[in-house]
Each structure stands twice: as structure tokens, then as C-alpha cells.
Design an enzyme around this catalytic site. Structure first.
Site: not given
Ligand code: 5GP
Ligand code: ZN
Length: 113
Positions: A4, A46, A99, A101
């Protein structure tokens, strides 16, 4: 979870721009920010998404949401902010570790979908 991405970030195996950390949550800047301030707040434990969280974990999720508000305040988001948690394919969840945002620092779109 060995494979993960966010578990690896929490453990420090992948670098991140840390905003906040305690024994239960970790917060760091999104690598591809969608607003001037874009912080990801994650539980250290997790859970793949919101639906993976059971009734016994609701204390943790309440704590995490309170931390989102604290982080928004410490980031100076006095004029408002938005929190989003994508869950599943239709929401385009790309990282399968629950997570939240935290977005702000500018006027955000009135569209959420
Ligand atoms: P989701 O699309 O799952 O709601 O959000 C995942 C978020 O993780 C995205 O906004 C993406 O930019 C961020 N993200 C993906 N890989 C990384 C990483 O390696 N480091 C950081 N800081 N953010 C990441
Ligand atoms: Zn995880």
C-alpha cells in the site's frame, strides 16, 4: 499492508511533505495538488476505504475528522475549506487506503461532482 502506497508513506519508506503526525493519523501534502492547499489526512491503520471501516473504528474516524479541522486551521484556511473522501471506482479512488482530502486556500468550484 506491504503493497500500500500510503502505508509506505506513513512508515517513511516513501518520502512525503509531512504536515502533521501523531500516534493515530498522518497528514501530508498531495503530490498533485488540486488547490493552493491540498493535504491528505490518513489513519495510520490501514482501511481500504470508508466502507472498510466498522462500528468499532468510529472513534478513530471522528478523531481524524477533528484533525482535518485542526489542520485546516493551522494551514490558515480561515475563509473555509472542503473535505472529500473518494470511495470506490465511481468516485475515482486511486489509492486504496482510506484518506480525506483537505482543500482550500482559494475560492473552490461550486461543483463537487
Ligand atoms: P484518491 O484519488 O484516491 O482520492 O486520492 C489519492 C491522492 O493521492 C491523489 O490526489 C494523488 O495526487 C495523491 N498521491 C498519489 N501518489 C502520491 C504520492 O506518492 N505522494 C503524495 N504525497 N500524494 C500522492
Ligand atoms: Zn495502507
Amino acid at each position: 499492508m506491504d503493497d500500500c502506497l500510503f502505508c509506505k508513506i506513513i512508515k517513511g519508506e516513501i518520502p512525503s511533505a509531512k504536515v502533521y503526525e501523531d500516534d493515530k493519523v498522518y497528514a501530508f501534502r498531495d503530490i498533485n495538488p488540486q488547490a493552493k492547499v491540498h493535504v491528505l489526512v490518513v489513519p495510520k491503520a490501514h482501511f481500504s476505504d470508508l466502507c472498510d471501516i466498522t462500528a468499532k473504528d468510529t472513534g478513530l474516524t471522528g478523531y481524524l475528522f477533528k484533525k482535518c479541522a485542526d489542520i485546516a486551521a493551522s494551514e490558515g484556511l480561515t475563509n473555509g475549506f472542503r473535505i472529500i473522501s473518494n470511495c470506490g471506482a465511481d468516485a475515482c479512488q486511486s489509492v486504496k487506503h482510506f484518506h480525506v482530502h483537505v482543500l482550500g486556500g482559494e475560492q473552490l468550484s461550486d461543483k463537487m461532482g
